[in-house]
Scaffold this motif. Structure first.
Motif, PDB file in Angstrom:
ATOM      1  N   GLY A 191      -4.103  -3.170   3.020  1.00  0.00           N
ATOM      2  CA  GLY A 191      -4.405  -2.948   1.603  1.00  0.00           C
ATOM      3  C   GLY A 191      -3.362  -3.576   0.712  1.00  0.00           C
ATOM      4  N   PRO A 192      -3.594  -3.492  -0.617  1.00  0.00           N
ATOM      5  CA  PRO A 192      -2.669  -4.155  -1.547  1.00  0.00           C
ATOM      6  C   PRO A 192      -1.289  -3.505  -1.553  1.00  0.00           C
ATOM      7  CG  PRO A 192      -4.385  -2.949  -2.745  1.00  0.00           C
ATOM      8  CD  PRO A 192      -4.692  -2.802  -1.294  1.00  0.00           C
ATOM      9  N   LEU A 193      -0.265  -4.340  -1.829  1.00  0.00           N
ATOM     10  CA  LEU A 193       1.080  -3.799  -1.985  1.00  0.00           C
ATOM     11  C   LEU A 193       1.268  -3.332  -3.432  1.00  0.00           C
ATOM     12  CD1 LEU A 193       3.915  -3.300  -0.783  1.00  0.00           C
ATOM     13  CD2 LEU A 193       4.497  -5.652  -1.353  1.00  0.00           C
ATOM     14  N   GLY A 194       0.825  -4.163  -4.373  1.00  0.00           N
ATOM     15  CA  GLY A 194       0.736  -3.760  -5.785  1.00  0.00           C
ATOM     16  C   GLY A 194       2.033  -3.326  -6.431  1.00  0.00           C
ATOM     17  N   ILE A 195       3.116  -4.048  -6.224  1.00  0.00           N
ATOM     18  CA  ILE A 195       4.395  -3.639  -6.824  1.00  0.00           C
ATOM     19  C   ILE A 195       4.362  -3.680  -8.365  1.00  0.00           C
ATOM     20  CG2 ILE A 195       6.873  -4.150  -6.987  1.00  0.00           C
ATOM     21  CD1 ILE A 195       6.910  -4.718  -4.061  1.00  0.00           C
ATOM     22  N   PRO A 196       3.782  -4.716  -8.998  1.00  0.00           N
ATOM     23  CA  PRO A 196       3.777  -4.680 -10.478  1.00  0.00           C
ATOM     24  C   PRO A 196       3.088  -3.426 -11.018  1.00  0.00           C
ATOM     25  CG  PRO A 196       3.136  -6.848  -9.695  1.00  0.00           C
ATOM     26  CD  PRO A 196       3.216  -5.967  -8.477  1.00  0.00           C
ATOM     27  N   GLN A 197       2.020  -2.993 -10.369  1.00  0.00           N
ATOM     28  CA  GLN A 197       1.324  -1.775 -10.796  1.00  0.00           C
ATOM     29  C   GLN A 197       2.218  -0.551 -10.579  1.00  0.00           C
ATOM     30  OE1 GLN A 197       0.175  -4.264  -9.075  1.00  0.00           O
ATOM     31  NE2 GLN A 197      -1.981  -4.708  -9.477  1.00  0.00           N
ATOM     32  N   LYS A 198       3.003  -0.605  -9.510  1.00  0.00           N
ATOM     33  CA  LYS A 198       3.916   0.526  -9.252  1.00  0.00           C
ATOM     34  C   LYS A 198       4.979   0.603 -10.339  1.00  0.00           C
ATOM     35  CE  LYS A 198       3.025   1.454  -4.568  1.00  0.00           C
ATOM     36  NZ  LYS A 198       2.906   0.907  -3.245  1.00  0.00           N
ATOM     37  N   GLU A 204     -13.818  -3.891  -4.312  1.00  0.00           N
ATOM     38  CA  GLU A 204     -14.329  -4.877  -3.360  1.00  0.00           C
ATOM     39  C   GLU A 204     -13.781  -6.276  -3.635  1.00  0.00           C
ATOM     40  OE1 GLU A 204     -18.590  -2.677  -2.590  1.00  0.00           O
ATOM     41  OE2 GLU A 204     -18.568  -4.708  -3.427  1.00  0.00           O
ATOM     42  N   GLN A 205     -13.352  -6.496  -4.896  1.00  0.00           N
ATOM     43  CA  GLN A 205     -12.883  -7.835  -5.252  1.00  0.00           C
ATOM     44  C   GLN A 205     -11.488  -8.134  -4.694  1.00  0.00           C
ATOM     45  OE1 GLN A 205     -13.933  -5.741  -7.913  1.00  0.00           O
ATOM     46  NE2 GLN A 205     -16.017  -6.550  -7.830  1.00  0.00           N
ATOM     47  N   TRP A 206     -10.772  -7.095  -4.310  1.00  0.00           N
ATOM     48  CA  TRP A 206      -9.392  -7.345  -3.895  1.00  0.00           C
ATOM     49  C   TRP A 206      -9.322  -8.241  -2.662  1.00  0.00           C
ATOM     50  CZ3 TRP A 206      -6.642  -5.942   0.609  1.00  0.00           C
ATOM     51  CH2 TRP A 206      -5.300  -6.325   0.585  1.00  0.00           C
ATOM     52  N   GLN A 207      -8.499  -9.248  -2.763  1.00  0.00           N
ATOM     53  CA  GLN A 207      -8.271 -10.162  -1.650  1.00  0.00           C
ATOM     54  C   GLN A 207      -6.771 -10.226  -1.403  1.00  0.00           C
ATOM     55  OE1 GLN A 207     -10.098 -12.240   0.331  1.00  0.00           O
ATOM     56  NE2 GLN A 207     -12.091 -11.545  -0.435  1.00  0.00           N
ATOM     57  N   PRO A 208      -6.333 -10.223  -0.158  1.00  0.00           N
ATOM     58  CA  PRO A 208      -4.887 -10.332   0.074  1.00  0.00           C
ATOM     59  C   PRO A 208      -4.339 -11.619  -0.530  1.00  0.00           C
ATOM     60  CG  PRO A 208      -6.068  -9.873   2.125  1.00  0.00           C
ATOM     61  CD  PRO A 208      -7.105 -10.165   1.096  1.00  0.00           C
ATOM     62  N   ARG A 209      -3.181 -11.519  -1.136  1.00  0.00           N
ATOM     63  CA  ARG A 209      -2.488 -12.716  -1.632  1.00  0.00           C
ATOM     64  C   ARG A 209      -1.209 -12.885  -0.829  1.00  0.00           C
ATOM     65  NH1 ARG A 209      -2.186 -12.581  -8.079  1.00  0.00           N
ATOM     66  NH2 ARG A 209      -2.086 -10.367  -7.553  1.00  0.00           N
ATOM     67  N   ILE A 210      -1.133 -13.986  -0.114  1.00  0.00           N
ATOM     68  CA  ILE A 210       0.027 -14.229   0.752  1.00  0.00           C
ATOM     69  C   ILE A 210       0.765 -15.460   0.252  1.00  0.00           C
ATOM     70  CG2 ILE A 210       0.772 -14.720   3.118  1.00  0.00           C
ATOM     71  CD1 ILE A 210      -1.920 -13.412   4.022  1.00  0.00           C
ATOM     72  N   VAL A 211       2.055 -15.309   0.030  1.00  0.00           N
ATOM     73  CA  VAL A 211       2.873 -16.467  -0.341  1.00  0.00           C
ATOM     74  C   VAL A 211       3.533 -16.980   0.930  1.00  0.00           C
ATOM     75  CG1 VAL A 211       4.905 -17.231  -1.617  1.00  0.00           C
ATOM     76  CG2 VAL A 211       3.282 -15.674  -2.702  1.00  0.00           C
ATOM     77  N   ALA A 212       3.358 -18.282   1.191  1.00  0.00           N
ATOM     78  CA  ALA A 212       3.947 -18.861   2.405  1.00  0.00           C
ATOM     79  C   ALA A 212       5.019 -19.863   2.046  1.00  0.00           C
ATOM     80  CB  ALA A 212       2.850 -19.525   3.234  1.00  0.00           C
TER      81      ALA A 212
END
Lengths: 175, 324
Positions: free
Chosen positions: A131-138, A3-11
């Motif tokens: 949902g999260p992209l999570g590349i570092p976790q990948k 539930e804590q996950w929030q999108p992180r967008i770099v602009a």
């Protein structure tokens, strides 16, 4: 995901139009989602595709690029360079398995504070739904297949036992 | 004084890098005079257990070519790292992942299924997958397993130097060997090749226009090419995003650069950089016109990351499973 996950967008916003529009949104006290981290560049033409890949690979869920409208670039051509790179990069990212919605390009002039608000809110909701992209976790998950060997070889046990003794089990021979 | 010990080893590679060592021609004799070769599977008969028995750091330099794709390759990379003072990633595959790195676009299961079951050259009813272990009459034979991810050497172990190229040219190889033997080594982590773009040493450089304005892209087989700069003819050439040092052998030979020397030290991701360079120089300004011009590049991943996918920022198609 949790539930804590929030999108992180770099602009990446250009100094002359979109960043100024974001400033306008601020002084106009417009409220928008707090999921976007804005990086100011002098021009959308300065957005090296490496910046976008790097942001995604380091944990951003999406990248938003904001530049001046066509015919409006402070440097005459920068936004066109950005648009062309964006079009091929989008195709390449699709081939690399990244959803199209995760990288977005918008023309936002200095007068369009309202559009900054709309685009950021829209994108936050789109990414939240994806949902999260999570590349570092990948990367970490991919590299798990190496860990067993590291310990094995460092212990000086390599070659005393055949590789397969500690290899992942493979499929049956006949199909 | 005993001669310095040198090892050559190959992993996921085609054997072309081994050819280059032989291509040193008579110079190889000078090298052999000055060093003891302790491992060279392609040419000489040494056993892995001989290496295992050597004290740590007793090999002065190991030239390892090929990407790391199987368990055995990973073991040997780790073992040779431990036994060597200098570990040198030799050739595009060890340096950047190389052609095998393109497999990072597909799941392992799909690769195995196609190659051992679905390929049209495999007769029906004779499809067999390799096993990692097989026991018959109480004896067990083993084979290494295929990893899910193709890796560069430095994604597995610490690497001291890189010798780029597919394969490295004899000149580049000689420079690396000379640097080692004379002890005049560059800082750790260096790529032993000039640090500027290929265009700088290309004989077609004078015909490179100041302004491009690309209106179409053609692949080499779609066009009759002349002596001018390939990009000026609308043919994708990786030269601007590729390190020099090969003496522009491909462009001399009538083919555009495909990028095997990798990027210069200032560039992290070779594919992103050439994409940036080509696209910014399109003539079109409208979305559909841009799309039409870019249609001439049907496979950006395969074109821009032909040798560098494993080493690129994203490394591998992101939505592939870690294990299949």
């Amino acid at each position: 995901m949790s539930e804590q996950w929030q999108p992180r967008i770099v602009a990446f916003f250009c100094n002359w139009c979109t960043y100024t529009a974001a400033d306008l949104a601020g002084v106009s006290r417009l409220k928008y989602a707090a999921n976007t981290r804005v990086i100011r560049l002098m021009c959308s033409g300065r957005v090296d595709p490496q910046f976008i890949l790097d942001a995604l690979a380091k944990g951003a869920d999406a990248v938003l690029i904001g530049g001046c409208h066509p015919f409006d670039c402070h440097y005459a051509e920068g936004n066109y360079k950005c648009l062309r790179r964006f079009q091929l990069l989008k195709r390449m990212l699709k081939d690399m398995g990244i959803e199209e919605q995760r990288v977005r390009l918008e023309w936002i002039s200095a007068a369009e504070g309202e559009k900054v608000k709309r685009v950021i809110n829209e994108m936050t909701e789109t990414i939240r739904a994806l949902g999260p992209l999570g590349i570092p976790q990948k990367f970490a998950a991919w590299d798990q297949e190496m860990e067993a060997f590291a310990a094995h070889v460092e212990a000086g046990e390599a070659l005393k036992t055949p590789c397969s003794a500690h290899a992942p089990q493979q499929e049956p021979a006949h199909v | 004084m005993s001669k310095p010990k040198v090892a050559f080893y190959w992993c996921a590679s085609c054997g072309g890098c081994e050819e280059t060592v032989v291509d040193l021609a008579e110079d190889i004799l000078g090298v052999v005079e000055k060093v003891d070769i302790v491992l060279w599977p392609v040419a000489m008969d040494f056993k892995y257990k001989d290496i295992e028995a050597m004290p740590d750091k007793s090999i002065t330099a190991t030239f390892l070519n090929g990407a790391i794709r199987m368990t055995e390759q990973e073991e040997m990379a780790r073992l040779l790292r431990r036994k060597s003072v200098y570990l040198i990633a030799y050739g595009s595959c060890a340096h950047l992942g190389g052609i095998p790195g393109l497999a990072n676009q597909f799941p392992r299961e799909q690769i195995l299924k196609f190659n051992y079951e679905d390929a049209p050259t495999i007769p029906k009813g004779e499809q067999t997958r390799p096993l990692t272990a097989f026991t018959e009459e109480g004896r067990t034979t083993t084979l290494p397993a295929l990893h899910n991810v193709v890796r560069t050497l430095d994604q597995v172990v610490d690497v001291d130097y890189y010798v780029p190229g597919c394969p490295p040219t004899p000149k580049i190889t000689r420079a690396a060997v000379d640097a080692l033997l004379s002890g005049k080594l560059p800082p750790k982590g260096s790529v032993i090749a000039p640090d500027h773009a290929l265009c700088d040493e290309c004989s077609r450089k004078d015909t490179k226009p100041d302004k491009w304005d690309f209106v179409e892209f053609k692949r080499p087989h779609q066009k009759l090419m002349d002596e001018k700069c390939f990009l000026a003819q609308g043919v994708v050439c990786m030269g601007p995003a590729t390190r020099a040092g090969c003496d522009a052998v491909c462009t001399e030979g009538g083919m555009p650069c495909t990028g095997c020397f990798g990027p210069t030290s200032r560039v992290r991701d070779q594919g992103a950089k050439i994409l940036s360079s080509l696209c910014s120089n399109l003539a079109a300004k409208e979305e559909d016109e841009i799309e039409a011009t870019l249609a001439g590049i049907p496979d950006p991943v395969g074109t821009f990351y032909r040798y560098g996918l494993a080493k690129s920022i994203l490394r591998r198609k992101i939505n592939l499973p870690a294990k299949s």
